[in-house]
Design a protein around this motif. Sequence first.
Motif, PDB file in Angstrom:
ATOM      1  N   HIS A  37       3.203   3.196  -4.015  1.00  0.00           N
ATOM      2  CA  HIS A  37       2.966   4.390  -4.830  1.00  0.00           C
ATOM      3  C   HIS A  37       3.771   5.593  -4.335  1.00  0.00           C
ATOM      4  O   HIS A  37       4.083   6.491  -5.106  1.00  0.00           O
ATOM      5  CB  HIS A  37       1.464   4.732  -4.878  1.00  0.00           C
ATOM      6  CG  HIS A  37       0.948   5.304  -3.609  1.00  0.00           C
ATOM      7  ND1 HIS A  37       0.528   4.507  -2.563  1.00  0.00           N
ATOM      8  CD2 HIS A  37       0.792   6.589  -3.197  1.00  0.00           C
ATOM      9  CE1 HIS A  37       0.134   5.289  -1.565  1.00  0.00           C
ATOM     10  NE2 HIS A  37       0.283   6.538  -1.925  1.00  0.00           N
ATOM     11  N   GLU A  38       4.135   5.584  -3.048  1.00  0.00           N
ATOM     12  CA  GLU A  38       4.906   6.697  -2.493  1.00  0.00           C
ATOM     13  C   GLU A  38       6.320   6.763  -3.066  1.00  0.00           C
ATOM     14  O   GLU A  38       6.956   7.814  -3.015  1.00  0.00           O
ATOM     15  CB  GLU A  38       4.978   6.577  -0.971  1.00  0.00           C
ATOM     16  CG  GLU A  38       3.634   6.689  -0.287  1.00  0.00           C
ATOM     17  CD  GLU A  38       3.704   6.417   1.203  1.00  0.00           C
ATOM     18  OE1 GLU A  38       4.797   6.550   1.789  1.00  0.00           O
ATOM     19  OE2 GLU A  38       2.669   6.066   1.787  1.00  0.00           O
ATOM     20  N   GLN A  84      -4.602  -3.389 -14.191  1.00  0.00           N
ATOM     21  CA  GLN A  84      -4.156  -3.911 -12.906  1.00  0.00           C
ATOM     22  C   GLN A  84      -3.088  -4.968 -13.146  1.00  0.00           C
ATOM     23  O   GLN A  84      -3.099  -5.649 -14.175  1.00  0.00           O
ATOM     24  CB  GLN A  84      -5.305  -4.522 -12.121  1.00  0.00           C
ATOM     25  CG  GLN A  84      -6.287  -3.497 -11.618  1.00  0.00           C
ATOM     26  CD  GLN A  84      -7.321  -4.110 -10.698  1.00  0.00           C
ATOM     27  OE1 GLN A  84      -7.618  -5.292 -10.764  1.00  0.00           O
ATOM     28  NE2 GLN A  84      -7.883  -3.283  -9.828  1.00  0.00           N
ATOM     29  N   ARG A  87      -1.283   3.845  -9.471  1.00  0.00           N
ATOM     30  CA  ARG A  87      -2.383   4.726  -9.085  1.00  0.00           C
ATOM     31  C   ARG A  87      -2.642   4.578  -7.588  1.00  0.00           C
ATOM     32  O   ARG A  87      -2.729   3.465  -7.078  1.00  0.00           O
ATOM     33  CB  ARG A  87      -3.634   4.356  -9.875  1.00  0.00           C
ATOM     34  CG  ARG A  87      -3.462   4.589 -11.368  1.00  0.00           C
ATOM     35  CD  ARG A  87      -4.645   4.149 -12.155  1.00  0.00           C
ATOM     36  NE  ARG A  87      -5.875   4.727 -11.622  1.00  0.00           N
ATOM     37  CZ  ARG A  87      -7.080   4.318 -11.986  1.00  0.00           C
ATOM     38  NH1 ARG A  87      -7.225   3.351 -12.863  1.00  0.00           N
ATOM     39  NH2 ARG A  87      -8.145   4.876 -11.459  1.00  0.00           N
ATOM     40  N   ASP A  88      -2.799   5.708  -6.906  1.00  0.00           N
ATOM     41  CA  ASP A  88      -3.077   5.653  -5.473  1.00  0.00           C
ATOM     42  C   ASP A  88      -4.559   5.854  -5.166  1.00  0.00           C
ATOM     43  O   ASP A  88      -4.965   5.857  -4.017  1.00  0.00           O
ATOM     44  CB  ASP A  88      -2.223   6.655  -4.707  1.00  0.00           C
ATOM     45  CG  ASP A  88      -2.505   8.099  -5.082  1.00  0.00           C
ATOM     46  OD1 ASP A  88      -3.290   8.349  -6.023  1.00  0.00           O
ATOM     47  OD2 ASP A  88      -1.936   8.993  -4.435  1.00  0.00           O
ATOM     48  N   ASP A  89      -5.371   5.998  -6.210  1.00  0.00           N
ATOM     49  CA  ASP A  89      -6.810   6.197  -6.003  1.00  0.00           C
ATOM     50  C   ASP A  89      -7.601   4.894  -6.033  1.00  0.00           C
ATOM     51  O   ASP A  89      -8.816   4.896  -5.859  1.00  0.00           O
ATOM     52  CB  ASP A  89      -7.366   7.173  -7.048  1.00  0.00           C
ATOM     53  CG  ASP A  89      -7.217   6.666  -8.477  1.00  0.00           C
ATOM     54  OD1 ASP A  89      -6.270   5.887  -8.739  1.00  0.00           O
ATOM     55  OD2 ASP A  89      -8.027   7.052  -9.340  1.00  0.00           O
ATOM     56  N   VAL A  90      -6.901   3.771  -6.251  1.00  0.00           N
ATOM     57  CA  VAL A  90      -7.540   2.458  -6.270  1.00  0.00           C
ATOM     58  C   VAL A  90      -6.854   1.615  -5.191  1.00  0.00           C
ATOM     59  O   VAL A  90      -5.630   1.538  -5.143  1.00  0.00           O
ATOM     60  CB  VAL A  90      -7.389   1.779  -7.654  1.00  0.00           C
ATOM     61  CG1 VAL A  90      -7.997   0.393  -7.646  1.00  0.00           C
ATOM     62  CG2 VAL A  90      -8.006   2.654  -8.748  1.00  0.00           C
ATOM     63  N   PRO A  91      -7.626   0.972  -4.314  1.00  0.00           N
ATOM     64  CA  PRO A  91      -7.016   0.195  -3.233  1.00  0.00           C
ATOM     65  C   PRO A  91      -6.152  -0.961  -3.745  1.00  0.00           C
ATOM     66  O   PRO A  91      -6.480  -1.604  -4.737  1.00  0.00           O
ATOM     67  CB  PRO A  91      -8.215  -0.357  -2.454  1.00  0.00           C
ATOM     68  CG  PRO A  91      -9.386   0.451  -2.877  1.00  0.00           C
ATOM     69  CD  PRO A  91      -9.086   0.965  -4.255  1.00  0.00           C
ATOM     70  N   GLN A 146      -1.396   2.729 -14.598  1.00  0.00           N
ATOM     71  CA  GLN A 146      -1.856   3.448 -15.773  1.00  0.00           C
ATOM     72  C   GLN A 146      -0.641   3.826 -16.598  1.00  0.00           C
ATOM     73  O   GLN A 146       0.318   4.391 -16.069  1.00  0.00           O
ATOM     74  CB  GLN A 146      -2.632   4.700 -15.377  1.00  0.00           C
ATOM     75  CG  GLN A 146      -3.195   5.449 -16.567  1.00  0.00           C
ATOM     76  CD  GLN A 146      -4.192   6.492 -16.144  1.00  0.00           C
ATOM     77  OE1 GLN A 146      -4.908   6.318 -15.175  1.00  0.00           O
ATOM     78  NE2 GLN A 146      -4.246   7.570 -16.893  1.00  0.00           N
ATOM     79  N   ARG A 200       0.820  -1.216   0.000  1.00  0.00           N
ATOM     80  CA  ARG A 200       0.000   0.000   0.000  1.00  0.00           C
ATOM     81  C   ARG A 200       0.851   1.261   0.000  1.00  0.00           C
ATOM     82  O   ARG A 200       0.337   2.357  -0.237  1.00  0.00           O
ATOM     83  CB  ARG A 200      -0.949  -0.005   1.205  1.00  0.00           C
ATOM     84  CG  ARG A 200      -2.110  -0.963   1.005  1.00  0.00           C
ATOM     85  CD  ARG A 200      -2.772  -1.378   2.312  1.00  0.00           C
ATOM     86  NE  ARG A 200      -3.771  -2.397   2.084  1.00  0.00           N
ATOM     87  CZ  ARG A 200      -3.499  -3.686   1.842  1.00  0.00           C
ATOM     88  NH1 ARG A 200      -2.255  -4.096   1.806  1.00  0.00           N
ATOM     89  NH2 ARG A 200      -4.466  -4.549   1.636  1.00  0.00           N
TER      90      ARG A 200
END
Length: 183
Positions: free
Chosen positions: A38-39, A76, A47-51, A69, A35
Motif C-alpha cells: 500500500h505504501e 478483496q 486499503r491499509d486499514d484492513v490487514p 476499493q 504488508r
Amino acid sequence: MVTVVDVDAGPRTVARRVEVAAPAAEVFAILANPRQHHELDGSGSIRDDVPVLGPERLSVGDTFTVALQQSGIPYQATSTVTSFEDGRVIEWADSYGRKWRWELTDTPAGTTEVTVSMDDSCAVTPLFDQLFGDDDRYASAITKTLRKLAHRFALDADAIFPPRTLSPLCHARWHSPNLKAAG
C-alpha cells in the motif's frame, strides 16, 4: 523530476520503467513484503486499514490477500507468486489471472532500474479489460506507482545526504570556535 519511461513488452502487456536512488535489495524488501504494498500503490485502490493475509516475506507459490476499493466498492483480491528471484524479480498472478511483474537491475551508479509490467494475456476477463480501456488505467497506475517509489527513495536519500552548498559550509568553518582558538 522523476522520469518514467514506456517499455514495449508486447501487445497484451503494459510496462513502465524508472530509476530509483536505492540499491535493488532495499527496493525488493518492500516488494517481497505484501504488508508494504500500500505504501507504493499509485492506483489508490489498496486499503491499509484492513490487514493483509499472507506471509511476511513472499516466495514462489505463496498467496496473499489484500483489501481493495474501486469506485467506492470494497473487495478483496488474492494473488499467487509465480516467479521469484531474490533481489531481482517478483511476479504474481492476481485473482483475474493478470500477471504483475517487478524486475530490478542494479546500476553502476548505485541506483536501481525498476520495471513494472502487467500482462493480461492469461486474464479471465480480457474482453472486459479491452472494452473498458483498462490498459490505460493500468498504465496510469503503474506510472504513479513508479513515481511514488522513486520519490520515496529520493526523500530517504535527501534525509541521509542533504543537498550541500559551499557558502554555508565555508561560513560555518570560518566562524568555528576551534579555528579561532587555533589562530
